[in-house]
Enzyme design. Structure first.
Site, PDB file in Angstrom:
ATOM      1  N   GLU A  69       7.854  -5.170  36.143  1.00  0.00           N
ATOM      2  CA  GLU A  69       8.902  -5.766  35.295  1.00  0.00           C
ATOM      3  C   GLU A  69       9.444  -6.987  36.012  1.00  0.00           C
ATOM      4  OE1 GLU A  69      12.244  -3.286  34.165  1.00  0.00           O
ATOM      5  OE2 GLU A  69      10.935  -1.612  33.623  1.00  0.00           O
ATOM      6  N   GLU A  78      11.994   3.434  38.146  1.00  0.00           N
ATOM      7  CA  GLU A  78      13.251   3.151  38.835  1.00  0.00           C
ATOM      8  C   GLU A  78      14.117   4.389  39.078  1.00  0.00           C
ATOM      9  OE1 GLU A  78      15.461  -0.035  37.104  1.00  0.00           O
ATOM     10  OE2 GLU A  78      13.809  -1.448  37.221  1.00  0.00           O
TER      11      GLU A  78
HETATM   12  C1  PNW Z   1      15.485  -2.108  34.453  1.00  0.00           C
HETATM   13  N1  PNW Z   1      21.084  -2.594  37.747  1.00  0.00           N
HETATM   14  O1  PNW Z   1      16.778  -1.604  34.449  1.00  0.00           O
HETATM   15  C2  PNW Z   1      14.757  -1.168  33.521  1.00  0.00           C
HETATM   16  O2  PNW Z   1      13.562  -0.656  34.004  1.00  0.00           O
HETATM   17  C3  PNW Z   1      14.625  -1.673  32.126  1.00  0.00           C
HETATM   18  O3  PNW Z   1      14.573  -0.582  31.253  1.00  0.00           O
HETATM   19  C4  PNW Z   1      15.766  -2.626  31.810  1.00  0.00           C
HETATM   20  O4  PNW Z   1      15.825  -2.991  30.469  1.00  0.00           O
HETATM   21  C5  PNW Z   1      15.586  -3.827  32.717  1.00  0.00           C
HETATM   22  O5  PNW Z   1      15.533  -3.445  34.092  1.00  0.00           O
HETATM   23  C6  PNW Z   1      16.663  -4.901  32.555  1.00  0.00           C
HETATM   24  O6  PNW Z   1      17.905  -4.382  32.894  1.00  0.00           O
HETATM   25  C7  PNW Z   1      17.802  -1.922  35.302  1.00  0.00           C
HETATM   26  O7  PNW Z   1      22.237  -2.432  37.291  1.00  0.00           O
HETATM   27  C8  PNW Z   1      19.089  -1.701  34.819  1.00  0.00           C
HETATM   28  O8  PNW Z   1      20.910  -2.971  38.925  1.00  0.00           O
HETATM   29  C9  PNW Z   1      20.167  -1.932  35.640  1.00  0.00           C
HETATM   30  C10 PNW Z   1      19.972  -2.365  36.945  1.00  0.00           C
HETATM   31  C11 PNW Z   1      18.686  -2.586  37.422  1.00  0.00           C
HETATM   32  C12 PNW Z   1      17.602  -2.360  36.589  1.00  0.00           C
END
Ligand code: PNW
Length: 453
Positions: free
Chosen positions: A359, A164
Site C-alpha cells: 500500500e 497491519e
Molecule cells: C492503512 N494511522 O490504514 C490501511 O491498511 C488501509 O485500510 C487504509 O485505508 C490506509 O492505510 C489509509 O489510511 C492506516 O493512523 C490507518 O497511522 C491509520 C493509520 C495507518 C494506517
C-alpha cells in the site's frame, strides 16, 4: 526514463469492508466494524460500510477497470464474517462463492489475485468472546485460513495473512479510534501477541494446505528524531521504533520479542499470554513481507508530556512533532525518503525476505469536473514514492512489486467517506466510477514499466 525490472509487478489494493457493502448479503454476519461504525461518535458523519462502493455487486465492472489500467496484480481482502459467520464453526459457502467469482474474473484478464485474509473485519461473535485478547481467536484464524485455501488454493498462489497488526492492536484495543474501540494498554499488547500468533498458525496452516507463497503485511514507520543531536530524542526513537516496528518484525523475521520491548511492557503486568513455543510458531518462514507506507514520524523527548491517546501504551514523555512540510488531506507528512529509508533498513536488518510495497498513496481533495478528475497532487505523491522505490532497488533492495492504495475511493475507517485515496473516483450517490488523472498516469507508468525522467 527511470525503468523498473522486467519482473516488477504493478497493481493496486483494497480491503473488503472498505469497498464491498452488501453487509447482510448471502449469510454474512456482523464484524466489529459494523458494530463500531454504528456507535455514536466513532466514525466521521456516522457513516458505515453498509453500501461503500457496492463492489460486492459491481466487482465485474471493477475488475474491468483494473484491466483497463493494465494492473498485473490486485490485492484485496477476504471478509472472515462472510466465510465463517460465527468466527469459527460452520462455513458459509455462499460467502466463499463471491471470492470464487472474483478470482475467476481476475484470471480472465490475467490479473494475479493477492488476497489478504484479515483486514480488520473480525466477526463480532469472536469479539464477544474477547476478540484479539483471546488466544482462541488466533486458532480460529488458522481454521478460517484453511477453509479459504481449500476453496481458492487451486487459483491463488500468493497469500498474506494479516494487514497491519499495529492498527488492529493499538488503534483497536489501545487508543480505541478503530474497532472494537477498546482503551486498555494491557489488552493492546495481548492483541499484538495473538495477532502475531494468528499469523504464525495461519502461515503453518496455509503451507500444510499447499500454499506456494505466504506473507504478512505490516506498516512499519520510519521513526526520526526531532533533534538528531539529542541523546534523549534518540531514546524516544528507540522506544517508538520498538513499539511500532521491532515488536512485530523481530518475532516474525528474527528470534522472538526484543528484550527492551518486553521490559517496557512489563509495566502492564506479566505477559501471561506468552506461551512456551509461541515465538517459534510466530517465526514460521515467510516468502514475502508487505510494506504499507504513508509517512515518516518525528519524535522528541519532552519530559512531562502525557502518554497521548494510548496509541503507544506507556510511552509518556514523548511528543510526536507536527508535520513541517506538505501534507495530504489526512494531515500526514509527504516524504518519500521515509519509504527508501525503510526499504533499505528492512533489507539490512531482516535480510533474505522479498519485499513488496502493498500500500502507498494519498488522500487529496479531489474535485470532479465533468468526466475529469484533476489530481496532480496525487500524481506527484505517487511519482515521488515510486522514485523512492527505484532508489531502493538501485541500492540492491529486493522489492518485487508496488500496489497503490487504493483502486477506488472508499470507506476510510474512522474518517468515513470524507477522505478519498482512490485512483478511481466514486460518486457514492450513483456509484459512478471516474478515472482520475492519476489513474491515466499510472496506466502509462505500467505500460512503459518506467517513470518519465
Ligand atoms: C492503512 N494511522 O490504514 C490501511 O491498511 C488501509 O485500510 C487504509 O485505508 C490506509 O492505510 C489509509 O489510511 C492506516 O493512523 C490507518 O497511522 C491509520 C493509520 C495507518 C494506517
Amino acid at each position: 526514463m527511470i525503468s523498473f525490472p522486467d519482473t516488477f509487478v504493478w497493481g493496486a489494493s483494497t480491503a473488503a469492508y472498505q469497498i464491498e457493502g452488501a453487509v447482510d448479503a448471502d449469510g454474512r454476519s456482523p464484524s466489529i466494524w459494523d458494530t463500531f461504525s454504528r456507535t455514536p461518535g466513532a466514525v466521521a458523519g456516522g457513516q458505515t460500510g453498509d453500501e461503500a462502493c457496492d463492489h460486492y455487486r459491481r466487482y465485474r465492472d471493477d475488475v474491468a477497470l483494473m484491466a483497463d489500467l493494465g494492473l498485473r496484480a490486485y490485492r484485496f481482502s477476504i471478509a472472515w464474517p462472510r466465510v465463517r459467520p460465527g468466527g469459527d464453526g460452520p462455513t458459509n459457502e455462499r460467502g466463499l462463492d463471491f471470492y470464487d467469482r472474483l478470482v475467476d474474473e481476475l484470471h480472465r484478464y490475467g490479473i494475479t489475485p493477492m488476497p489478504t485474509l484479515y483486514h480488520w473485519d473480525l466477526p463480532q461473535a469472536l469479539e464477544d468472546r474477547g476478540g484479539w485478547t483471546n488466544r482462541r481467536t488466533a486458532e480460529a484464524f488458522a481454521e478460517y485460513a484453511t477453509v479459504v485455501h481449500d476453496r481458492l488454493g487451486d487459483r491463488v498462489d500468493c497469500w498474506t495473512t494479516l494487514n497491519e497488526p499495529w492498527c488492529s492492536a493499538y488503534l483497536g484495543y489501545g487508543s480505541g479510534i478503530h474497532a472494537p474501540g477498546r482503551r486498555d494498554p494491557a489488552a493492546a499488547f495481548a492483541a499484538v501477541h495473538h495477532l502475531l500468533l494468528a499469523h504464525g498458525l495461519g502461515t503453518q496452516a496455509l503451507r500444510a494446505a499447499g500454499a506456494r507463497s505466504v506473507g504478512l503485511v505490516v506498516n512499519p514507520v520510519a521513526v526520526r528524531p526531532d533533534d538528531p543531536t539529542s541523546a534523549a530524542d534518540a531514546d524516544a526513537v528507540r522506544l517508538i521504533d520498538g513499539l511500532h516496528n521491532r515488536i512485530f518484525l523481530d518475532p516474525v523475521l528474527g528470534d522472538g520479542y526484543p528484550a527492551d520491548v518486553l521490559a517496557h511492557l512489563s509495566r502492564f503486568g506479566e505477559p501471561t499470554w506468552l506461551a512456551e513455543s509461541d515465538e517459534k510458531t510466530i517465526a514460521a518462514p515467510i516468502d514475502l513481507l508487505g510494506i504499507n507506507y504513508y509517512n515518516p514520524v518525528y519524535v522528541a523527548a519532552r519530559p512531562g508530556a502525557p502518554e497521548g491517546n494510548g496509541t503507544y501504551p506507556g510511552a509518556a514523555g514523548i511528543e510526536f512533532r507536527a508535520p513541517t512540510g506538505p501534507t495530504t488531506a489526512m494531515g500526514w507528512e509527504i516524504d518519500p525518503t521515509g519509504l527508501s529509508d525503510l526499504l533499505r533498513r528492512l533489507h539490512h536488518d531482516y535480510p533474505g525476505t522479498p519485499l513488496w510495497v502493498t500500500e502507498n498513496g494519498g488522500a487529496f481533495d479531489d474535485q470532479v469536473s465533468g468526466d475529469h478528475v484533476p489530481d496532480d497532487d496525487r500524481i506527484s505523491y505517487l511519482d515521488g514514492h515510486l522514485r523512492a522505490v527505484h532508489t531502493a532497488l538501485r541500492g540492491g533492495v529486493d522489492v518485487r512489486g508496488y500496489l497503490a492504495w487504493s483502486l477506488l475511493d472508499n470507506f476510510e475507517w474512522a474518517e468515513g467517506y470524507s477522505k478519498r485515496f482512490g485512483l478511481v473516483h466514486v460518486d457514492y450517490r450513483t456509484q459512478r466510477r471516474t478515472l482520475k488523472d492519476s489513474a491515466h498516469w499510472y496506466r502509462s507508468v505500467i505500460a512503459r514499466n518506467a517513470l518519465p525522467d
